[in-house]
Design an enzyme around this catalytic site. Structure first.
Site, short mmCIF file in Angstrom:
data_model
loop_
_atom_site.label_atom_id
_atom_site.label_comp_id
_atom_site.label_asym_id
_atom_site.label_seq_id
_atom_site.Cartn_x
_atom_site.Cartn_y
_atom_site.Cartn_z
N HIS A 81 39.41 35.03 42.16
CA HIS A 81 39.48 34.45 40.97
C HIS A 81 39.81 33.03 40.91
O HIS A 81 40.57 32.58 41.92
CB HIS A 81 40.69 35.14 39.93
CG HIS A 81 42.01 35.28 40.77
ND1 HIS A 81 42.91 34.36 40.64
CD2 HIS A 81 42.41 36.26 41.48
CE1 HIS A 81 43.96 34.59 41.48
NE2 HIS A 81 43.52 35.79 42.12
N ASP A 82 39.33 32.15 39.96
CA ASP A 82 39.73 30.77 40.06
C ASP A 82 39.08 29.94 41.07
O ASP A 82 39.55 28.94 41.25
CB ASP A 82 41.21 30.62 39.66
CG ASP A 82 41.60 31.46 38.51
OD1 ASP A 82 41.29 31.14 37.45
OD2 ASP A 82 42.28 32.59 38.89
N GLY A 136 41.85 33.53 46.07
CA GLY A 136 42.16 32.80 44.90
C GLY A 136 42.31 31.43 44.74
O GLY A 136 43.02 30.76 45.44
#
Length: 264
Positions: A121-122, A139
């Site tokens: 994520h991200d 992440g």
């Protein structure tokens, strides 16, 4: 009509250009958008708020747009955005973003992503990168244009990898990798600069000489980071053709946190 195999399951609310191809047994969710000329192989799952651009080639057995592996995630409508002309080989896993950051995971344009790559994520990945098999990003990792990750490279969360950087096979990145730097080891340390890659991209002799001088300032002259940055800044006058390269390096170094630091 889109060229969708009869065994594929495509939600009626999904938005696929008429030229998109979808292989057997692939599942595509309601919030997915796929641009013209993209092909999706068999046995893929594309879900979440995922937007995929034009002329991508997505091979079989990929999972794109699943929720982040983050215990704090509570169903927020975060996104995965994939640009144009990317090659995504088998068994890759790209997660959507998380509300703890910008809520967005992004892959840019013209990237070559080999098998078993994970984008958590991200993560923010630029353009024209190469990720060899089993490269794994935790992440919030940022990767600049033209970076190359060797096979089985693993990257700690929040680490940044600068443009034109390169890692050797099985590197473990625990600190930021400045632009142009080649790294190796567990944990990874700086070995050289990616001179051959720069030559292949058309860098002039003066620009490559400036990159060599930056490497010397950062790693060979026993300077603090602040002293190295001052020396690099002086290269503007010495090698005017390399002004953009100096800006790239200084911009990256100014964004390095004291807690993370750069590879040494």
């Amino acid at each position: 009509m889109t060229r969708i195999h009869p065994t594929a399951i495509v939600d009626p609310a999904a938005s696929l250009d008429s030229t998109v191809e979808v292989g057997p047994y692939t599942v595509i969710g309601p919030h997915v958008k796929i641009g013209a000329g993209t092909t999706v192989g068999p046995h893929c799952v594309i879900e979440g708020h995922t937007t995929i651009g034009r002329d991508n080639r997505i091979f079989q057995f990929n999972s794109l747009g699943a929720i982040p592996q983050d215990k704090k995630y509570a169903g927020e409508p975060c996104e995965l955005v994939i640009g144009d002309r990317n090659t995504i080989r088998e068994f890759c896993t790209f997660n959507i973003g998380s509300p703890g950051d910008k809520g967005l995971t992004r892959l840019g344009d013209d990237n070559w992503i080999m098998a078993y790559v994970h984008l958590a994520h991200d993560c923010m990945v630029g353009n024209k990168t190469i990720f060899a098999n089993n490269s794994q990003l935790a992440g919030h990792v940022h990767v600049g244009d033209w970076a190359i990750l060797g096979g089985f490279t693993v990257v700690h969360q929040f680490v940044r990898i600068g443009a034109h950087a390169m890692t050797a096979m099985c590197s473990a990145l625990l600190a930021d990798v400045p632009p142009f730097v080649m790294t190796q080891g567990q944990p990874a340390s700086a070995r050289s600069m990616n001179f051959e890659g720069l030559r292949r991209r058309g860098f002039s002799a003066e620009r490559i000489a400036a990159v060599k001088a930056m490497h010397k300032a950062l790693y060979r002259e026993d300077r603090t980071l602040e002293q190295a940055m001052a020396r690099i800044d002086a290269l503007r006058l010495e090698k005017p053709e390399a002004g953009e390269d100096v800006d790239l390096m200084l911009g990256f170094l100014r964004g390095t946190s004291p807690q993370r630091g750069i590879v040494r």
